[in-house]
Design a protein around this motif. Structure first.
Motif, mmCIF file in Angstrom:
data_model
loop_
_atom_site.group_PDB
_atom_site.id
_atom_site.type_symbol
_atom_site.label_atom_id
_atom_site.label_comp_id
_atom_site.label_asym_id
_atom_site.label_seq_id
_atom_site.Cartn_x
_atom_site.Cartn_y
_atom_site.Cartn_z
ATOM 1 N N GLU A 108 -11.532 -4.495 -10.718
ATOM 2 C CA GLU A 108 -11.416 -5.627 -9.723
ATOM 3 C C GLU A 108 -10.127 -6.073 -9.847
ATOM 4 O OE1 GLU A 108 -14.480 -8.271 -10.014
ATOM 5 O OE2 GLU A 108 -15.933 -7.018 -8.841
ATOM 6 N N GLU A 109 -9.748 -6.464 -10.897
ATOM 7 C CA GLU A 109 -8.283 -7.049 -11.336
ATOM 8 C C GLU A 109 -7.286 -5.950 -11.029
ATOM 9 O OE1 GLU A 109 -5.805 -9.511 -14.564
ATOM 10 O OE2 GLU A 109 -7.898 -9.497 -14.697
ATOM 11 N N CYS A 110 -7.317 -4.719 -11.334
ATOM 12 C CA CYS A 110 -6.232 -3.551 -11.372
ATOM 13 C C CYS A 110 -6.191 -3.533 -9.948
ATOM 14 C CB CYS A 110 -6.736 -2.511 -12.040
ATOM 15 S SG CYS A 110 -5.724 -1.072 -11.848
ATOM 16 N N LEU A 111 -7.327 -3.129 -9.076
ATOM 17 C CA LEU A 111 -7.089 -3.067 -7.499
ATOM 18 C C LEU A 111 -6.242 -3.902 -6.807
ATOM 19 C CD1 LEU A 111 -8.841 -0.509 -8.690
ATOM 20 C CD2 LEU A 111 -10.104 -0.698 -6.461
ATOM 21 N N SER A 112 -6.651 -5.544 -7.203
ATOM 22 C CA SER A 112 -6.200 -6.497 -6.424
ATOM 23 C C SER A 112 -4.656 -6.541 -6.755
ATOM 24 C CB SER A 112 -6.865 -7.589 -6.797
ATOM 25 O OG SER A 112 -8.214 -7.641 -6.551
ATOM 26 N N ALA A 113 -4.349 -6.114 -8.018
ATOM 27 C CA ALA A 113 -2.936 -6.330 -8.403
ATOM 28 C C ALA A 113 -1.883 -5.364 -8.270
ATOM 29 C CB ALA A 113 -2.954 -6.457 -10.125
ATOM 30 N N THR A 114 -2.717 -4.027 -7.762
ATOM 31 C CA THR A 114 -1.683 -2.920 -7.637
ATOM 32 C C THR A 114 -1.874 -2.438 -6.430
ATOM 33 O OG1 THR A 114 -3.252 -1.352 -8.584
ATOM 34 C CG2 THR A 114 -1.778 -2.387 -10.190
ATOM 35 N N SER A 115 -2.724 -3.057 -5.579
ATOM 36 C CA SER A 115 -2.559 -2.291 -4.063
ATOM 37 C C SER A 115 -1.478 -3.064 -3.019
ATOM 38 C CB SER A 115 -4.018 -2.538 -3.396
ATOM 39 O OG SER A 115 -4.079 -2.082 -2.220
ATOM 40 N N THR A 116 -0.686 -2.214 -2.685
ATOM 41 C CA THR A 116 0.621 -2.793 -1.968
ATOM 42 C C THR A 116 0.502 -2.003 -0.689
ATOM 43 O OG1 THR A 116 1.973 -1.328 -3.091
ATOM 44 C CG2 THR A 116 1.609 -3.578 -4.228
ATOM 45 N N HIS A 117 1.348 -2.637 0.303
ATOM 46 C CA HIS A 117 1.610 -1.721 1.590
ATOM 47 C C HIS A 117 2.262 -0.494 1.315
ATOM 48 C CE1 HIS A 117 5.879 -3.166 1.006
ATOM 49 N NE2 HIS A 117 6.092 -2.227 1.840
ATOM 50 N N HIS A 118 3.019 -0.339 0.319
ATOM 51 C CA HIS A 118 3.757 1.233 0.028
ATOM 52 C C HIS A 118 2.952 2.025 -0.802
ATOM 53 C CE1 HIS A 118 4.939 -1.662 -3.433
ATOM 54 N NE2 HIS A 118 5.063 -0.534 -4.084
ATOM 55 N N ALA A 119 1.833 1.337 -1.723
ATOM 56 C CA ALA A 119 1.148 2.444 -2.361
ATOM 57 C C ALA A 119 -0.475 1.732 -2.264
ATOM 58 C CB ALA A 119 1.563 2.469 -3.735
ATOM 59 N N PRO A 120 -1.062 1.585 -1.171
ATOM 60 C CA PRO A 120 -2.502 0.922 -1.360
ATOM 61 C C PRO A 120 -3.523 1.747 -1.975
ATOM 62 C CG PRO A 120 -2.065 2.106 0.823
ATOM 63 C CD PRO A 120 -0.930 2.243 -0.154
ATOM 64 N N TRP A 121 -4.566 0.908 -2.254
ATOM 65 C CA TRP A 121 -5.924 1.605 -2.960
ATOM 66 C C TRP A 121 -6.896 2.014 -1.583
ATOM 67 C CZ3 TRP A 121 -6.861 4.016 -7.293
ATOM 68 C CH2 TRP A 121 -6.171 3.570 -8.497
ATOM 69 N N TYR A 122 -7.176 3.060 -1.659
ATOM 70 C CA TYR A 122 -8.486 3.536 -0.650
ATOM 71 C C TYR A 122 -9.679 3.379 -1.778
ATOM 72 C CZ TYR A 122 -4.743 4.584 2.329
ATOM 73 O OH TYR A 122 -3.412 4.168 3.132
ATOM 74 N N VAL A 123 -10.571 2.456 -1.361
ATOM 75 C CA VAL A 123 -12.085 2.656 -2.135
ATOM 76 C C VAL A 123 -12.772 3.286 -1.276
ATOM 77 C CG1 VAL A 123 -13.596 1.102 -2.994
ATOM 78 C CG2 VAL A 123 -11.190 0.361 -3.097
#
Length: 150
Positions: free
Chosen positions: A125-140
């Motif tokens: 949860e912390e990682c996905l929140s901290a590293t999902s950005t407009h230029h490199a989003p996470w897709y869950v």
């Protein structure tokens, strides 16, 4: 261990115009290592650095900065998190035990790691929140529960 945590993946990046697929990559360093901080002791980092309260935030920042750099140099990063529920993981472990052609996938280490489920959920949860950005989003992508054969 002679290199920083991003080195292993960055030295294997595909050239522009090519596709590379990484299973885990530098994200293990903010997930597995977050759950098992004793791993940091083998990484030749100073104890002072390892004990710094901002250690994990700095690692997230390094990841975001790397992915931003890649984006600005025409490399797209697509991150997919295949989310498996605890119950589905249990079913798949049992399937690996019960089906001889899947026995090779089973390890007792998997059972041990499962005892850290709550810590992994918090780390993800912390990682996905901290590293999902407009230029490199996470897709869950939630993995649906499969019905076990009768």
């Amino acid at each position: 261990m002679n290199h920083d945590f991003l080195w292993r993946s960055t030295c294997r990046l595909p050239e522009r115009g090519r596709i590379g697929i990484f299973n885990r990559s530098y994200y293990e360093e903010v997930l597995v290592v977050r759950v098992h901080p004793e791993i940091l002791a083998s990484q030749r980092l100073s104890e002072e650095l390892r004990d710094d309260k901002s250690f994990w935030k700095e690692r997230y920042r390094s990841i975001v900065d790397l992915e931003r750099h890649l984006f600005h140099n025409s490399t797209r990063t697509i991150k997919i998190f295949l989310h498996l529920s605890k119950e589905e993981q249990r079913k798949r472990f049992l399937e690996r035990i019960d089906e001889p052609d899947k026995n090779w996938k089973f390890s007792l280490a998997d059972i041990h790691e499962r005892t850290f489920w709550k810590q992994y959920v918090a780390a993800y949860e912390e990682c996905l929140s901290a590293t999902s950005t407009h230029h490199a989003p996470w897709y869950v992508v939630p993995l649906m529960t499969r019905k076990m054969p009768d």
